[in-house]
Design an enzyme around this catalytic site. Structure first.
Site, PDB file in Angstrom:
ATOM      1  N   LYS A  13      -9.610  -6.771   6.020  1.00 27.44           N
ATOM      2  CA  LYS A  13      -8.617  -7.215   5.024  1.00 27.44           C
ATOM      3  C   LYS A  13      -7.193  -6.998   5.552  1.00 27.44           C
ATOM      4  O   LYS A  13      -6.360  -7.899   5.498  1.00 27.44           O
ATOM      5  CB  LYS A  13      -8.807  -6.449   3.693  1.00 27.44           C
ATOM      6  CG  LYS A  13     -10.173  -6.652   3.058  1.00 27.44           C
ATOM      7  CD  LYS A  13     -10.284  -5.930   1.728  1.00 27.44           C
ATOM      8  CE  LYS A  13     -10.153  -4.431   1.835  1.00 27.44           C
ATOM      9  NZ  LYS A  13     -11.217  -3.765   2.611  1.00 27.44           N
ATOM     10  N   ARG A 127     -11.284   2.095  14.764  1.00 28.42           N
ATOM     11  CA  ARG A 127      -9.965   1.638  14.288  1.00 28.42           C
ATOM     12  C   ARG A 127      -8.860   2.638  14.665  1.00 28.42           C
ATOM     13  O   ARG A 127      -9.019   3.836  14.554  1.00 28.42           O
ATOM     14  CB  ARG A 127      -9.981   1.480  12.773  1.00 28.42           C
ATOM     15  CG  ARG A 127      -8.561   1.240  12.217  1.00 28.42           C
ATOM     16  CD  ARG A 127      -8.540   0.753  10.827  1.00 28.42           C
ATOM     17  NE  ARG A 127      -9.213   1.607   9.894  1.00 28.42           N
ATOM     18  CZ  ARG A 127      -9.470   1.254   8.633  1.00 28.42           C
ATOM     19  NH1 ARG A 127      -9.110   0.063   8.206  1.00 28.42           N
ATOM     20  NH2 ARG A 127     -10.076   2.080   7.825  1.00 28.42           N
ATOM     21  N   ARG A 160      -7.382   7.188  11.096  1.00 29.17           N
ATOM     22  CA  ARG A 160      -7.281   7.596   9.688  1.00 29.17           C
ATOM     23  C   ARG A 160      -8.274   8.702   9.355  1.00 29.17           C
ATOM     24  O   ARG A 160      -9.403   8.690   9.816  1.00 29.17           O
ATOM     25  CB  ARG A 160      -7.540   6.382   8.776  1.00 29.17           C
ATOM     26  CG  ARG A 160      -6.319   5.514   8.624  1.00 29.17           C
ATOM     27  CD  ARG A 160      -6.562   4.211   7.925  1.00 29.17           C
ATOM     28  NE  ARG A 160      -7.456   4.231   6.783  1.00 29.17           N
ATOM     29  CZ  ARG A 160      -7.703   3.176   6.009  1.00 29.17           C
ATOM     30  NH1 ARG A 160      -7.079   2.026   6.274  1.00 29.17           N
ATOM     31  NH2 ARG A 160      -8.530   3.238   5.006  1.00 29.17           N
TER      32      ARG A 160
HETATM   33  P1  AP5 Z   1      -9.107  -3.532   8.921  1.00 30.60           P
HETATM   34  O1  AP5 Z   1      -8.366  -4.809   8.929  1.00 30.60           O
HETATM   35  O2  AP5 Z   1      -8.331  -2.271   9.010  1.00 30.60           O
HETATM   36  O3  AP5 Z   1     -10.138  -3.488   7.699  1.00 30.60           O
HETATM   37  P2  AP5 Z   1      -9.875  -3.313   6.132  1.00 30.60           P
HETATM   38  O4  AP5 Z   1     -10.798  -4.249   5.434  1.00 30.60           O
HETATM   39  O5  AP5 Z   1      -8.411  -3.416   5.824  1.00 30.60           O
HETATM   40  O6  AP5 Z   1     -10.416  -1.849   5.971  1.00 30.60           O
HETATM   41  P3  AP5 Z   1      -9.820  -0.607   5.172  1.00 30.60           P
HETATM   42  O7  AP5 Z   1     -10.665   0.563   5.609  1.00 30.60           O
HETATM   43  O8  AP5 Z   1      -8.339  -0.462   5.335  1.00 30.60           O
HETATM   44  O9  AP5 Z   1     -10.148  -0.986   3.738  1.00 30.60           O
HETATM   45  P4  AP5 Z   1     -10.318  -0.042   2.602  1.00 30.60           P
HETATM   46  O10 AP5 Z   1     -10.436  -1.029   1.521  1.00 30.60           O
HETATM   47  O11 AP5 Z   1     -11.430   0.929   2.697  1.00 30.60           O
HETATM   48  O12 AP5 Z   1      -9.035   0.904   2.710  1.00 30.60           O
HETATM   49  P5  AP5 Z   1      -7.624   0.898   1.972  1.00 30.60           P
HETATM   50  O13 AP5 Z   1      -6.594   1.194   2.965  1.00 30.60           O
HETATM   51  O14 AP5 Z   1      -7.481  -0.295   1.092  1.00 30.60           O
HETATM   52  O15 AP5 Z   1     -10.171  -3.605  10.135  1.00 30.60           O
HETATM   53  C1  AP5 Z   1     -11.003  -2.506  10.459  1.00 30.60           C
HETATM   54  C2  AP5 Z   1     -11.145  -2.404  12.001  1.00 30.60           C
HETATM   55  O16 AP5 Z   1     -11.863  -3.529  12.463  1.00 30.60           O
HETATM   56  C3  AP5 Z   1      -9.805  -2.408  12.765  1.00 30.60           C
HETATM   57  O17 AP5 Z   1      -9.879  -1.521  13.842  1.00 30.60           O
HETATM   58  C4  AP5 Z   1      -9.670  -3.851  13.260  1.00 30.60           C
HETATM   59  O18 AP5 Z   1      -8.951  -3.914  14.487  1.00 30.60           O
HETATM   60  C5  AP5 Z   1     -11.126  -4.236  13.451  1.00 30.60           C
HETATM   61  N1  AP5 Z   1     -11.355  -5.660  13.221  1.00 30.60           N
HETATM   62  C6  AP5 Z   1     -10.802  -6.442  12.259  1.00 30.60           C
HETATM   63  N2  AP5 Z   1     -11.267  -7.692  12.331  1.00 30.60           N
HETATM   64  C7  AP5 Z   1     -12.175  -7.698  13.359  1.00 30.60           C
HETATM   65  C8  AP5 Z   1     -13.002  -8.696  13.927  1.00 30.60           C
HETATM   66  N3  AP5 Z   1     -13.010  -9.958  13.474  1.00 30.60           N
HETATM   67  N4  AP5 Z   1     -13.819  -8.355  14.951  1.00 30.60           N
HETATM   68  C9  AP5 Z   1     -13.827  -7.086  15.432  1.00 30.60           C
HETATM   69  N5  AP5 Z   1     -13.040  -6.097  14.933  1.00 30.60           N
HETATM   70  C10 AP5 Z   1     -12.224  -6.397  13.913  1.00 30.60           C
HETATM   71  O19 AP5 Z   1      -7.816   2.141   0.971  1.00 30.60           O
HETATM   72  C11 AP5 Z   1      -7.880   3.466   1.456  1.00 30.60           C
HETATM   73  C12 AP5 Z   1      -7.993   4.419   0.269  1.00 30.60           C
HETATM   74  O20 AP5 Z   1      -6.828   4.291  -0.592  1.00 30.60           O
HETATM   75  C13 AP5 Z   1      -9.185   4.148  -0.681  1.00 30.60           C
HETATM   76  O21 AP5 Z   1     -10.375   4.757  -0.204  1.00 30.60           O
HETATM   77  C14 AP5 Z   1      -8.660   4.789  -1.982  1.00 30.60           C
HETATM   78  O22 AP5 Z   1      -8.770   6.197  -1.940  1.00 30.60           O
HETATM   79  C15 AP5 Z   1      -7.182   4.414  -1.972  1.00 30.60           C
HETATM   80  N6  AP5 Z   1      -6.935   3.125  -2.657  1.00 30.60           N
HETATM   81  C16 AP5 Z   1      -6.446   1.996  -2.091  1.00 30.60           C
HETATM   82  N7  AP5 Z   1      -6.366   1.014  -3.022  1.00 30.60           N
HETATM   83  C17 AP5 Z   1      -6.825   1.547  -4.181  1.00 30.60           C
HETATM   84  C18 AP5 Z   1      -6.988   1.008  -5.491  1.00 30.60           C
HETATM   85  N8  AP5 Z   1      -6.700  -0.261  -5.774  1.00 30.60           N
HETATM   86  N9  AP5 Z   1      -7.489   1.838  -6.450  1.00 30.60           N
HETATM   87  C19 AP5 Z   1      -7.787   3.137  -6.174  1.00 30.60           C
HETATM   88  N10 AP5 Z   1      -7.653   3.688  -4.949  1.00 30.60           N
HETATM   89  C20 AP5 Z   1      -7.175   2.896  -3.957  1.00 30.60           C
END
Ligand code: AP5
Length: 217
Positions: A13, A127, A160
């Site tokens: 994402k 990552r 992270r």
């Molecule tokens: P990446 O693009 O970083 O993936 P992502 O889907 O953004 O993964 P996240 O782990 O950031 O999502 P998340 O939803 O768990 O975390 P968030 O930060 O929102 O890609 C991942 C890896 O793959 C990278 O190394 C990239 O290079 C690689 N990659 C990408 N595309 C690729 C491809 N095509 N082929 C190969 N490799 C590839 O949330 C973190 C925390 O914040 C949550 O756990 C929660 O505690 C809190 N939080 C955030 N939003 C909320 C909310 N709305 N409500 C409550 N708590 C929240």
């Protein structure tokens, strides 16, 4: 356009959000990035969010919703936005719908990135994120030229805290229980589209832009 990206942790994402938002000239609003900024800077919001994030749990809705409401009220979000990581459960989706209705608007489309669990575990374990510009890298799939240094800005790369194996497993459970129901929710609303999010990053961006094109006005 007012877009929501949905998909499991590691679906890409954040990676896709930066390209899609820049292509469509709309701000990318990532709740995870906003929380991480606040944790790094030791703000009261960061102190509230930190323990939930480190466990892989969702930050409580009242905290998250207040933060998103403020961010969506800023000038740059008035003509459109790309939400990455919000909403994360049905109550957040209901609140977003009400907020946008009150503002006389609504979501244009929800884009689901579809990836299986083995792939997300591979992606999260390698990552690395830039401390300065937040560009996301992968040590195998998208490595920077120099180990530990961001090609985009020269900043230091870090792993992270919530990418430890047991936390990743818990985040996937939280996704299945709390976030995955949004797929059916938005399908019922008639605004869900899904794309295969496996393969090279640039190809997925092309797929995403092609899927979004019919919704552009
Ligand atoms: P990446 O693009 O970083 O993936 P992502 O889907 O953004 O993964 P996240 O782990 O950031 O999502 P998340 O939803 O768990 O975390 P968030 O930060 O929102 O890609 C991942 C890896 O793959 C990278 O190394 C990239 O290079 C690689 N990659 C990408 N595309 C690729 C491809 N095509 N082929 C190969 N490799 C590839 O949330 C973190 C925390 O914040 C949550 O756990 C929660 O505690 C809190 N939080 C955030 N939003 C909320 C909310 N709305 N409500 C409550 N708590 C929240």
């Amino acid at each position: 356009m007012r877009i929501v990206l949905v998909g499991p942790p590691g679906a890409g994402k954040g990676t896709q959000a930066q390209f899609i938002a820049s292509h469509l000239a709309i701000p990318k609003i990532s709740t995870g990035d906003i929380f991480r900024h606040n944790v790094t800077n030791g703000t009261p919001l960061g102190r509230q969010a930190k323990e939930y994030m480190n466990r892989g749990d969702l930050v409580p809705d009242e905290v998250t919703i207040a933060m998103v409401r403020d961010r969506l009220g800023e000038d740059d979000a008035q003509a459109g936005f790309l939400l990455d990581g919000f909403p994360r459960n049905v109550p957040q989706a209901e609140t977003l719908k009400k907020l946008l209705t009150d503002w006389g608007t609504r979501l244009t489309v929800v884009l689901e990135l579809v990836v299986d669990e083995d792939e997300v575990v591979r992606r999260l374990s390698g990552r690395r994120t830039c401390r300065r510009c937040e560009r996301v890298w992968h040590i195998l799939f998208d490595p920077p030229t120099r180990d530990g240094i961001c090609d985009a800005c020269g900043g230091e790369l870090f792993q992270r805290d919530d990418d430890r194996e047991e936390t990743v497993r818990h985040r996937l459970e939280v996704y299945t229980k709390q976030t995955a129901p949004l797929v059916a929710y938005y399908a019922d609303e008639g605004i869900l589209i899904g794309i295969d999010a496996t393969g090279p990053v640039e190809e997925i961006t092309e797929r995403a832009l092609a899927a979004l094109r019919p919704f552009a006005r």
